[in-house]
Design a protein around this motif. Structure first.
Motif, PDB file in Angstrom:
ATOM      1  N   ASP A 167     -26.363  43.387  21.541  1.00 25.25           N
ATOM      2  CA  ASP A 167     -27.379  44.393  21.356  1.00 25.25           C
ATOM      3  C   ASP A 167     -27.679  45.533  22.119  1.00 25.25           C
ATOM      4  O   ASP A 167     -27.955  45.107  23.537  1.00 25.25           O
ATOM      5  CB  ASP A 167     -28.814  43.348  21.214  1.00 25.25           C
ATOM      6  CG  ASP A 167     -29.723  44.285  20.498  1.00 25.25           C
ATOM      7  OD1 ASP A 167     -29.929  45.429  20.387  1.00 25.25           O
ATOM      8  OD2 ASP A 167     -30.920  43.479  20.072  1.00 25.25           O
TER       9      ASP A 167
ATOM     10  N   ARG B 275     -24.515  47.685  13.801  1.00 25.13           N
ATOM     11  CA  ARG B 275     -25.246  49.278  13.078  1.00 25.13           C
ATOM     12  C   ARG B 275     -26.521  49.646  13.952  1.00 25.13           C
ATOM     13  O   ARG B 275     -26.661  49.409  14.872  1.00 25.13           O
ATOM     14  CB  ARG B 275     -26.468  48.090  13.204  1.00 25.13           C
ATOM     15  CG  ARG B 275     -26.959  46.845  11.467  1.00 25.13           C
ATOM     16  CD  ARG B 275     -27.637  45.762  11.320  1.00 25.13           C
ATOM     17  NE  ARG B 275     -27.834  45.519  10.273  1.00 25.13           N
ATOM     18  CZ  ARG B 275     -26.639  44.216   9.689  1.00 25.13           C
ATOM     19  NH1 ARG B 275     -25.838  43.934  10.330  1.00 25.13           N
ATOM     20  NH2 ARG B 275     -26.845  43.387   8.447  1.00 25.13           N
TER      21      ARG B 275
ATOM     22  N   HIS C 119     -25.500  50.850   8.561  1.00 19.11           N
ATOM     23  CA  HIS C 119     -24.339  49.790   8.697  1.00 19.11           C
ATOM     24  C   HIS C 119     -23.278  49.496   8.538  1.00 19.11           C
ATOM     25  O   HIS C 119     -23.211  50.325   6.848  1.00 19.11           O
ATOM     26  CB  HIS C 119     -25.504  48.998   8.224  1.00 19.11           C
ATOM     27  CG  HIS C 119     -24.984  47.620   7.576  1.00 19.11           C
ATOM     28  ND1 HIS C 119     -25.192  46.304   7.421  1.00 19.11           N
ATOM     29  CD2 HIS C 119     -23.578  47.194   8.647  1.00 19.11           C
ATOM     30  CE1 HIS C 119     -24.346  45.349   7.374  1.00 19.11           C
ATOM     31  NE2 HIS C 119     -22.983  45.434   7.764  1.00 19.11           N
TER      32      HIS C 119
ATOM     33  N   HIS D 246     -20.560  39.825  20.058  1.00 13.83           N
ATOM     34  CA  HIS D 246     -22.249  40.508  19.338  1.00 13.83           C
ATOM     35  C   HIS D 246     -22.924  41.097  20.799  1.00 13.83           C
ATOM     36  O   HIS D 246     -22.752  39.997  22.066  1.00 13.83           O
ATOM     37  CB  HIS D 246     -22.655  39.488  18.455  1.00 13.83           C
ATOM     38  CG  HIS D 246     -23.281  38.265  19.207  1.00 13.83           C
ATOM     39  ND1 HIS D 246     -24.827  38.601  19.953  1.00 13.83           N
ATOM     40  CD2 HIS D 246     -23.309  36.924  19.483  1.00 13.83           C
ATOM     41  CE1 HIS D 246     -25.267  37.503  20.067  1.00 13.83           C
ATOM     42  NE2 HIS D 246     -23.990  36.454  19.715  1.00 13.83           N
TER      43      HIS D 246
ATOM     44  N   LYS E 168     -26.670  47.631  17.446  1.00 14.55           N
ATOM     45  CA  LYS E 168     -26.618  45.693  17.375  1.00 14.55           C
ATOM     46  C   LYS E 168     -24.617  45.770  16.998  1.00 14.55           C
ATOM     47  O   LYS E 168     -24.825  46.578  15.407  1.00 14.55           O
ATOM     48  CB  LYS E 168     -26.926  45.682  16.442  1.00 14.55           C
ATOM     49  CG  LYS E 168     -28.627  45.817  17.109  1.00 14.55           C
ATOM     50  CD  LYS E 168     -29.776  45.530  15.881  1.00 14.55           C
ATOM     51  CE  LYS E 168     -31.484  46.050  16.375  1.00 14.55           C
ATOM     52  NZ  LYS E 168     -31.673  45.378  17.790  1.00 14.55           N
TER      53      LYS E 168
ATOM     54  N   TYR F  27     -29.787  41.781  10.273  1.00 15.78           N
ATOM     55  CA  TYR F  27     -29.032  41.806  11.594  1.00 15.78           C
ATOM     56  C   TYR F  27     -29.708  40.281  12.310  1.00 15.78           C
ATOM     57  O   TYR F  27     -31.021  40.043  12.574  1.00 15.78           O
ATOM     58  CB  TYR F  27     -29.321  43.234  12.388  1.00 15.78           C
ATOM     59  CG  TYR F  27     -28.964  41.855  14.788  1.00 15.78           C
ATOM     60  CD1 TYR F  27     -27.386  42.623  14.492  1.00 15.78           C
ATOM     61  CD2 TYR F  27     -29.097  41.677  14.927  1.00 15.78           C
ATOM     62  CE1 TYR F  27     -27.103  41.863  15.389  1.00 15.78           C
ATOM     63  CE2 TYR F  27     -29.259  40.906  16.304  1.00 15.78           C
ATOM     64  CZ  TYR F  27     -27.679  41.864  16.682  1.00 15.78           C
ATOM     65  OH  TYR F  27     -27.708  41.144  17.999  1.00 15.78           O
TER      66      TYR F  27
END
Length: 271
Positions: A19, A52, A117, A17, A24, A216
């Motif tokens: 950000d 997102r 999203h 993952h 994100k 999230y």
């Protein structure tokens, strides 16, 4: 479900993952800077990115070859433009499929004043050097509530329109599943509290994913909870979690919502 389906959970916090502020994202499989041995692909399934994208931002024009690329829109609006001349605004319920084949360029951006999203999914086509193509389908929440809906299926499958347009543009919001050039069938469902959905599997592998509709969280899954069962016993999965499935063809896959809110889920049946 019997011993004919083996389950290996893929927890949300185990995924890659990042950000980036404007983006994100979670990666089920190795992608970009996230590289994880043992999670490069599964059958023909190569990418499941849950993205997102902030308003007024997105992925600028870039190129792809030799992948089937489809977007499943969860919330907001996604603006798609490509080198085949397609321009489209996709909202919740839309499934868009780009067969990249010998090569296309496209951009994907959040449309309007709200973030978008969506899940971006790639599969490997059975035949190389295909002519690029583009399809859009729409499936309402009502269609998906407490039942599986087939949203993507192989071009050879029963009930799939085979009106490929040889790169001449979109076929519009056609009926039935989007036609993919991979041995992959994708089902979607929105399961209410205390409800179950069942699907007979035809392939030898599968992948299951619980969409992160509650928001999230980079540390752990949250939101809705579902239960799936197999030879390894019952497995509880929350939003963002997934599971690899080893399947005996003809087995029934059962999902039960054991949480306190509805759960939006995806099931890949892989030959």
């Amino acid at each position: 479900m019997s011993d004919s389906i083996q389950i290996v959970p893929r927890r949300s916090e185990e995924r890659g993952h990042a950000d980036h502020g404007w983006l994100k994202t979670f990666h089920t499989f190795s992608f970009a800077m996230y590289q994880q041995s043992g999670h490069d692909h599964y059958g023909c399934l190569r990418v499941i990115n849950e993205d997102r994208v902030a308003a007024h931002n997105g992925f600028g024009t870039h190129s792809h070859r030799e992948f089937e690329i489809f977007s499943y829109v969860v919330e907001g609006e996604l603006e798609h433009k490509d080198s085949m001349g397609n321009t489209e605004i996709l909202s919740r319920g839309h499934v868009q499929l780009t067969s990249a084949g010998t090569g296309i360029s496209h951009s994907e951006k959040a449309h309007g004043t709200k973030p978008v999203h969506f899940l971006q999914i790639w599969s490997i086509p059975s035949t190389p050097r295909l002519t690029p193509n583009y399809f859009t389908r729409f499936f309402s929440d009502e269609e998906k509530t407490d039942k599986w809906v087939r949203v993507v299926a192989p071009v050879s499958a029963e009930g799939v329109k085979k009106d490929l347009r040889d790169g001449k543009g979109s076929d519009g919001n056609g009926d039935g599943p989007a036609p993919v050039q991979s041995p992959l069938t994708l089902y979607a469902s929105i399961v209410g509290e205390g409800k179950k959905v069942t699907q007979e599997m035809t392939g030898t592998k599968g992948y299951f994913h619980v969409i992160m509709t509650s928001g999230y969280n980079e540390d752990k899954a949250q939101g809705g909870t579902v239960k799936i069962s197999g030879s390894g016993g019952e497995v509880m999965l929350r939003e963002g979690d997934g599971a690899y499935l080893q399947v005996k063809p003809g087995s029934e896959f059962v999902v039960e919502n054991v949480g306190d809110r509805k759960a939006e889920i995806l099931l890949f049946d892989l030959a």
